[in-house]
Design a protein around this motif. Structure first.
Motif, PDB file in Angstrom:
ATOM      1  N   GLU A 116      11.396 -15.739  16.259  1.00 20.90           N
ATOM      2  CA  GLU A 116      10.587 -14.516  16.224  1.00 20.90           C
ATOM      3  C   GLU A 116      10.244 -14.133  14.785  1.00 20.90           C
ATOM      4  O   GLU A 116       9.132 -13.673  14.492  1.00 20.90           O
ATOM      5  N   LYS A 152       7.446 -16.290  13.572  1.00 27.15           N
ATOM      6  CA  LYS A 152       6.191 -15.875  14.205  1.00 27.15           C
ATOM      7  C   LYS A 152       5.588 -14.707  13.426  1.00 27.15           C
ATOM      8  O   LYS A 152       4.387 -14.695  13.126  1.00 27.15           O
ATOM      9  N   ASN A 185       4.353 -15.910  10.019  1.00 25.79           N
ATOM     10  CA  ASN A 185       3.053 -16.570  10.138  1.00 25.79           C
ATOM     11  C   ASN A 185       1.934 -15.536  10.243  1.00 25.79           C
ATOM     12  O   ASN A 185       0.872 -15.681   9.608  1.00 25.79           O
ATOM     13  N   GLN A 197       1.869 -10.007  19.802  1.00 23.21           N
ATOM     14  CA  GLN A 197       1.268 -11.258  19.353  1.00 23.21           C
ATOM     15  C   GLN A 197       0.948 -11.299  17.866  1.00 23.21           C
ATOM     16  O   GLN A 197       1.045 -12.358  17.243  1.00 23.21           O
TER      17      GLN A 197
END
Length: 270
Positions: A60, A63, A66, A215
């Motif tokens: 996580e 993520k 990124n 997201q």
């Protein structure tokens, strides 16, 4: 009082200021290696542990990392391109009321994000851009472009007019003068401005926590997950904070010469 004594006093004061400025980061770094029960105790003697980093550095985390990298890179790129072109237009084009346009950009820098979040949220919802990286790039670019224009306008104004006139006499086009002469002259200023946009975007939290869900959330949003109803997990927050500041510190370290030159050049004129 002798000059040597004054210099020693000023040097001591400078060291004290630097230590005070570094203390929060040092405290955060040390706290990241403490158990949660030890964080509240300001002590240099403790048994170090990597438990907080094991809890923080998860899939996580990468993520969110990124997302932060993509959003920040996109914001810096768009802000730099449009900001430099905008500053050039304000200084060298024949725009009417260029000063008014310039000051309008400046005033938007001081506009609090909370003042525009409601209409912005509605627009993003209508465009189906909520929880997307594009939304964060657009929002952060709205703050990055005025900052770039503010600083780059000063750098363009500092280019001696004789250089521009000499380029015209030599038959250099406006585009050639811009790319071959002006941009190299203000390169350090552009880099320093882009670094400031990078820092602001990398640390931005309000838009990220409002316009994202799962997201496209960035690292500052990831850090907030350790603030729960049961309390604050300071050790894990410190570990996450330490990981977050590594990239800006490394970038600042490798580009500090351009940053100093750019900020010094921009301090001559307003």
């Amino acid at each position: 009082m002798s000059r040597r004594l004054k210099n020693n006093m000023l040097t001591t004061i400078a060291y004290v200021v630097v230590l005070l400025w570094l203390f929060p980061m040092l405290y955060m770094f040390l706290s990241s290696f403490k158990f949660e029960s030890q964080v509240a105790v300001p002590s240099l003697t403790f048994t170090p542990t990597l438990e907080n980093y094991r809890a923080v550095v998860t899939p996580e985390f990468f993520k969110h990392l990124n997302n932060s990298v993509l959003v920040t890179a996109g914001t810096v790129a768009v802000s730099a391109i449009l900001g430099v072109l905008g500053a050039y237009a304000l200084v060298y084009s024949s725009l009417k009321k260029a000063n008014n346009i310039y000051f309008w950009f400046i005033t938007t820098i001081f506009l609090p994000a909370v003042a525009v979040i409601t209409p912005v949220y509605i627009v993003l919802a209508k465009l189906h851009l909520l929880d997307t990286k594009l939304a964060l790039i657009l929002l952060n670019t709205g703050a990055g472009i005025p900052l770039m224009i503010w600083m780059c306008t000063t750098y363009f104004k500092e280019i001696p007019g004789e250089i521009v006139e000499a380029a015209k006499i030599d038959g250099c086009s406006k585009a050639g003068t811009f790319f071959k002469i002006m941009l190299p002259l203000i390169k350090n200023g552009i880099i320093s401005s882009a670094l400031l946009v990078f820092i602001v975007t990398w640390n931005e939290f309000f838009f990220a926590v409002t316009a994202t869900a799962t997201q496209s959330a960035t690292l500052p949003v990831y850090m907030s997950k350790f603030m729960t109803q049961q309390g604050y997990f300071w050790g894990k927050m410190s570990a996450a904070g330490t990981m977050v500041v590594i990239i800006p510190i490394l970038i600042g370290f490798f580009t500090y010469k351009s940053l100093v030159r750019g900020l010094t050049a921009g301090s001559v004129k307003g």
